[in-house]
Design a protein around this motif. Structure first.
Motif, PDB file in Angstrom:
ATOM      1  N   PHE A  91       0.858  -1.193   0.000  1.00 56.66           N
ATOM      2  CA  PHE A  91       0.000   0.000   0.000  1.00 56.66           C
ATOM      3  C   PHE A  91       0.886   1.232   0.000  1.00 56.66           C
ATOM      4  N   VAL A  92       0.654   2.123  -0.949  1.00 59.58           N
ATOM      5  CA  VAL A  92       1.416   3.368  -1.057  1.00 59.58           C
ATOM      6  C   VAL A  92       0.434   4.529  -1.031  1.00 59.58           C
ATOM      7  N   ASN A 216      -4.285   6.614  -3.285  1.00 61.04           N
ATOM      8  CA  ASN A 216      -3.891   5.334  -2.707  1.00 61.04           C
ATOM      9  C   ASN A 216      -3.581   4.322  -3.805  1.00 61.04           C
ATOM     10  N   ILE A 217      -2.462   3.629  -3.652  1.00 58.66           N
ATOM     11  CA  ILE A 217      -2.042   2.594  -4.599  1.00 58.66           C
ATOM     12  C   ILE A 217      -1.980   1.276  -3.846  1.00 58.66           C
ATOM     13  N   ARG A 218      -2.686   0.268  -4.352  1.00 62.93           N
ATOM     14  CA  ARG A 218      -2.688  -1.061  -3.741  1.00 62.93           C
ATOM     15  C   ARG A 218      -2.359  -2.098  -4.799  1.00 62.93           C
ATOM     16  N   LEU A 274       3.141  -2.656   4.216  1.00 58.33           N
ATOM     17  CA  LEU A 274       3.120  -4.032   3.722  1.00 58.33           C
ATOM     18  C   LEU A 274       2.207  -4.834   4.632  1.00 58.33           C
ATOM     19  N   SER A 275       1.323  -5.628   4.034  1.00 58.02           N
ATOM     20  CA  SER A 275       0.367  -6.397   4.823  1.00 58.02           C
ATOM     21  C   SER A 275       0.114  -7.726   4.137  1.00 58.02           C
ATOM     22  N   GLY A 281      -1.065  -4.403   9.028  1.00 57.15           N
ATOM     23  CA  GLY A 281      -0.429  -3.468   8.111  1.00 57.15           C
ATOM     24  C   GLY A 281       0.781  -2.854   8.788  1.00 57.15           C
ATOM     25  N   ILE A 282       1.952  -3.111   8.230  1.00 55.46           N
ATOM     26  CA  ILE A 282       3.209  -2.656   8.850  1.00 55.46           C
ATOM     27  C   ILE A 282       3.798  -1.528   8.008  1.00 55.46           C
ATOM     28  N   ARG A 283       4.077  -0.432   8.656  1.00 55.98           N
ATOM     29  CA  ARG A 283       4.694   0.690   7.958  1.00 55.98           C
ATOM     30  C   ARG A 283       6.178   0.401   7.699  1.00 55.98           C
ATOM     31  N   ILE A 284       6.610   0.726   6.495  1.00 60.81           N
ATOM     32  CA  ILE A 284       7.986   0.487   6.086  1.00 60.81           C
ATOM     33  C   ILE A 284       8.787   1.781   6.302  1.00 60.81           C
TER      34      ILE A 284
END
Length: 287
Positions: A91-92, A216-218, A274-275, A281-284
């Protein structure tokens, strides 16, 4: 009888005599004076307020825990240990401003997570270029006669290409129709070109990604049973494509091309997560 009439008539006079006659007062003038005394903040004060809001937002961001990409992959692999065919989802979040186009691009991942969706290609071309487009694999090829079919949704395509000779012919009728859909051919996106066959060959080798209206980009970036190295390569490769489209790349050649084409506003990348299906959902932190 006259007495009764007088008795009935007298109260009515009393009632009308009790009505208050309104007149203009000084209240309206006071309100006007108050409006005129409203303080309008200066540009310097507005800028300071914007900085304060940005500082508060930055403090909130610091409260969220962020992990390096390798650690995030390890956490999700531990959560999805019973689901080896589960997908990593990337997810961006990008910052969409007024007058800025929604980010959109194409990428060729080192190892695809899913089968590529087939593009339906429509080409506006005539003569020799039309024959080349058909040989390259275009589904619909023609000239201005295709305009009515597009407007009536009889011709539907995921990608529309056009030669420079026909772009002025189709723009007046299709600009407002295809523009909001992100399908209108343009020089900036490279969909107005004389090398139709070359563009189609590049389409077959890549897959498209696109942000929604909120930026949002998925995308499914990899499968859980992929080696960690392949997952990292896919993530880095996809983010490089997003950075290049949004103007966040540090590539010298890309910067030269963008300067030659004209100044293009930078679309900020606010966060990357990233999930997985059952994982968090973990933030990078290192994107």
């Amino acid at each position: 009888m006259l007495g009764l009439l007088r008795q009935c008539h007298r109260p009515s006079r009393d009632i009308f005599s009790q009505f208050r006659l309104f007149s203009t007062s000084q209240v309206w003038q006071v309100r006007r004076d108050q409006k005129s005394n409203i303080r309008i903040p200066s540009k310097k004060a507005q800028a300071a307020k914007t900085r304060r809001k940005a500082a508060i937002a930055a403090k909130k961001e610091d409260h969220y825990e962020k992990l390096p990409l390798l650690d995030a992959i390890a956490v999700l692999r531990a959560v999805e240990v019973a689901n080896p065919n589960c997908c990593y989802e990337l997810f961006v979040k990008t910052e969409i401003k007024n007058g800025v186009a929604v980010p959109k691009g194409r990428v060729n991942l080192p190892r695809e997570a899913k089968a590529k969706a087939e593009d339906k290609i429509l080409v506006f071309a005539e003569g020799r270029q039309a024959e080349e487009a058909k040989k390259a694999g275009a589904h619909i090829v023609g000239g201005p006669e295709l305009i009515e079919g597009i407007l009536s949704n009889r011709h539907r395509a995921t990608t529309i290409l056009c030669t420079p000779a026909l772009i002025r012919t189709i723009t007046p009728k299709l600009g407002r129709f295809l523009g909001p859909l992100g399908l209108m051919p343009s020089d900036r996106r490279g969909t107005v070109t004389d090398d139709i066959a070359g563009y189609i060959s590049r389409l077959h080798a890549t897959s498209e990604w696109r942000a929604d209206r909120t930026g949002n980009i998925r995308t499914a970036i990899a499968v859980m049973h992929f080696p960690v190295e392949d997952v990292v390569k896919n993530v880095r490769h996809f983010l490089a494509s997003v950075k290049r489209v949004t103007g966040n790349t540090k590539d010298i050649e890309a910067d030269r091309k963008s300067k030659a084409a004209g100044s293009k506003p930078v679309t900020n990348i606010l966060k990357v997560m990233l999930s997985s299906r059952q994982g968090p959902g973990i933030r990078i932190s290192d994107y």
